[in-house]
Scaffold this motif. Sequence first.
Motif, short mmCIF file in Angstrom:
data_model
loop_
_atom_site.label_atom_id
_atom_site.label_comp_id
_atom_site.label_asym_id
_atom_site.label_seq_id
_atom_site.Cartn_x
_atom_site.Cartn_y
_atom_site.Cartn_z
N MET A 1 0.83 -1.18 0.00
CA MET A 1 0.00 0.00 0.00
C MET A 1 0.88 1.25 0.00
N GLN A 2 1.97 1.18 0.74
CA GLN A 2 2.87 2.32 0.81
C GLN A 2 3.49 2.63 -0.55
N ARG A 3 3.91 1.59 -1.26
CA ARG A 3 4.50 1.82 -2.59
C ARG A 3 3.49 2.42 -3.55
N LEU A 4 2.24 1.98 -3.49
CA LEU A 4 1.22 2.54 -4.37
C LEU A 4 0.92 3.99 -4.00
N GLN A 5 0.86 4.29 -2.72
CA GLN A 5 0.61 5.67 -2.29
C GLN A 5 1.76 6.59 -2.69
N GLU A 6 3.01 6.09 -2.59
CA GLU A 6 4.15 6.89 -3.01
C GLU A 6 4.14 7.12 -4.51
N ALA A 7 3.78 6.10 -5.28
CA ALA A 7 3.70 6.24 -6.74
C ALA A 7 2.64 7.27 -7.12
N TYR A 8 1.53 7.29 -6.40
CA TYR A 8 0.47 8.28 -6.66
C TYR A 8 0.95 9.68 -6.29
N ALA A 9 1.59 9.81 -5.14
CA ALA A 9 2.08 11.12 -4.68
C ALA A 9 3.13 11.68 -5.64
N GLU A 10 3.92 10.81 -6.27
CA GLU A 10 4.94 11.25 -7.22
C GLU A 10 4.40 11.32 -8.65
N GLU A 11 3.07 11.15 -8.79
CA GLU A 11 2.36 11.25 -10.07
C GLU A 11 2.80 10.22 -11.11
N HIS A 12 3.16 9.03 -10.64
CA HIS A 12 3.47 7.94 -11.56
C HIS A 12 2.21 7.20 -11.97
N ILE A 13 1.17 7.26 -11.13
CA ILE A 13 -0.12 6.63 -11.45
C ILE A 13 -1.24 7.61 -11.09
N SER A 14 -2.40 7.43 -11.74
CA SER A 14 -3.55 8.30 -11.48
C SER A 14 -4.28 7.82 -10.22
N HIS A 15 -5.22 8.65 -9.76
CA HIS A 15 -6.01 8.30 -8.58
C HIS A 15 -6.81 7.02 -8.83
N GLU A 16 -7.42 6.91 -10.01
CA GLU A 16 -8.21 5.73 -10.35
C GLU A 16 -7.34 4.48 -10.40
N GLU A 17 -6.14 4.62 -10.98
CA GLU A 17 -5.23 3.47 -11.06
C GLU A 17 -4.76 3.06 -9.66
N MET A 18 -4.53 4.04 -8.78
CA MET A 18 -4.13 3.72 -7.42
C MET A 18 -5.25 2.94 -6.71
N ASP A 19 -6.49 3.40 -6.84
CA ASP A 19 -7.62 2.70 -6.22
C ASP A 19 -7.72 1.27 -6.74
N GLU A 20 -7.60 1.10 -8.05
CA GLU A 20 -7.70 -0.22 -8.66
C GLU A 20 -6.58 -1.15 -8.16
N ARG A 21 -5.35 -0.63 -8.13
CA ARG A 21 -4.21 -1.44 -7.68
C ARG A 21 -4.27 -1.73 -6.19
N LEU A 22 -4.76 -0.78 -5.39
CA LEU A 22 -4.92 -1.04 -3.96
C LEU A 22 -5.89 -2.18 -3.73
N HIS A 23 -7.01 -2.16 -4.45
CA HIS A 23 -7.98 -3.25 -4.34
C HIS A 23 -7.35 -4.58 -4.75
N GLN A 24 -6.61 -4.57 -5.85
CA GLN A 24 -5.94 -5.78 -6.33
C GLN A 24 -4.93 -6.29 -5.30
N ALA A 25 -4.16 -5.39 -4.70
CA ALA A 25 -3.15 -5.79 -3.70
C ALA A 25 -3.80 -6.34 -2.44
N LEU A 26 -4.86 -5.70 -1.98
CA LEU A 26 -5.51 -6.12 -0.73
C LEU A 26 -6.29 -7.41 -0.87
N THR A 27 -6.70 -7.75 -2.09
CA THR A 27 -7.45 -8.99 -2.30
C THR A 27 -6.59 -10.10 -2.88
#
Length: 160
Positions: free
Chosen positions: A1-27
């Motif tokens: 989750m931390q890596r995805l949040q950092e990637a979003y904060a550094e604008e490597h991924i969009s908000h929608e992509e972060m939400d999608e990947r967080l769901h994928q990682a948590l499940t």
Amino acid sequence: MQRLQEAYAEEHISHEEMDERLHQALTAKTHSELVQALASLPEESVGTTSTIAAVSGRIQRRGAWRVPRTLKVESALGRVYLDLSRAVIEHPVVDIELQLGTGRAKITVPRDAIVDVEGLRTGWKDPLYRTRRRSHPGGPTIRISGTMVMGRLKIRHARR
């Protein structure tokens, strides 16, 4: 989750992509599913090596802890218990370097892990480890190296 949040904060991924990947990682139920959620993210620059040290007593890691690329464990006396079965393993290969005096060590690895103990030198007893009969593709490789003067290392695969 931390890596995805950092990637979003550094604008490597969009908000929608972060939400999608967080769901994928948590499940995620397997290591390969977790790796897919983190695919194409920038590599981590910090925290790839950690050291856990104690003169005596117990060293223990279990539950959903984040496993670094290289983990050094140093203990003169006492017991070591590392449970990787529910840990977050983001790297295809994890090196665990043991520097142990006396006492016991137990490492539980994920069901789909491949274990390599060729780099481990023991002074008293050989490690207790049986290779799994059926391997599950896509798991991490856990390389255990270092030195154990006295004591015994027991390695087992998680049952679930």
